[in-house]
Design a protein around this motif. Structure first.
Motif: not given
Ligand code: MN
Ligand code: NI
Length: 227
Positions: A8, A50, A54-55, A141, A191
């Motif tokens: 990711h 952020h 997913d981060h 992102d 990503h």
């Molecule tokens: Mn993301």
């Protein structure tokens, strides 16, 4: 400089003998969880772009084990402080910090951000790093944005780490334009593929980037490359 990919948008950069982990999301990632042993990841810093899950999913556990300094927006610092973490460099877009790895500057990203508990996750950010071993940019992102044209004022990039999965971020075509804006020919793609919405055809993406006179590097999960 060394780049290790954990799937990711999670990766580790080693520069000046320091290890900086970005956007830790491994244990919930079906593509990464069997390929990466989180308990063996060592890092001095954790940079978080952020507040989206997913981060940040593994940030708390890795920070607690390694005592790494978390570099993040002020509001994320408040969130992680409540979880008992104590080692931070709270920042915001536009600011920079010089540490033992070099200098990091927080730059704008066009995206959204909230935290898993529903709290405001601050403005999403990208990072420009200036180090003795070269400069690099991680956009976080983001959509393609005109602000990226500012980045050559602060850096001469060796490589740029850009999202290419579309749907939530730039696709590969916009990443090519972004690479033009930041004046860099070496793109490391992140990503993509993690969820159904962001699955991409690797060969098509590489061909598009190559036709634009640039390189797209897609690193295997768990692999380390020299950059
Ligand atoms: Mn993301
Ligand atoms: Ni996001």
């Amino acid at each position: 400089m060394k780049f290790t990919y954990y799937g990711h948008s999670c990766f580790l950069i080693e520069t000046n003998g320091k290890k900086i982990l970005f956007d830790p999301f491994i244990s919930p990632n079906e593509l990464a969880k069997d390929k990466v042993d989180i308990s063996h990841i060592e890092c001095d810093y954790i940079a978080i772009s952020h507040g989206h899950f997913d981060h940040i999913a593994d940030a708390e556990s890795i920070a607690k084990r390694t005592n790494a300094t978390i570099i993040c927006a002020y509001e994320l610092y408040e969130y992680f402080s409540k979880k008992g973490l104590t080692n931070f460099r709270p920042m915001n877009v536009g600011g920079k910090w010089t540490a033992d790895f070099g200098t990091v500057k927080c730059v704008s990203a066009v995206h959204s951000s909230n935290l898993p508990d529903g709290n405001y996750g601050a403005s999403p950010m990208g990072f420009v790093f200036n180090t003795n071993e070269g400069d690099f940019y991680y956009s976080g992102d983001t959509a393609l944005t005109m602000d990226m044209q500012l980045i050559p004022r602060w850096s001469k990039l060796k490589f740029a780490i850009l999202p290419i999965g579309d749907n939530f971020t730039m696709d590969v075509d916009d990443a090519i334009a972004a690479a033009d804006f930041v004046q860099c020919n070496k793109i490391i793609g992140v990503h993509y593929d993690t969820f159904g919405f962001i699955k991409i055809d690797h060969d098509v993406a590489k061909e598009k980037v190559s036709k634009a006179g640039k390189d797209l590097i897609l690193v295997d999960i768990g692999a380390t490359i020299e950059v």
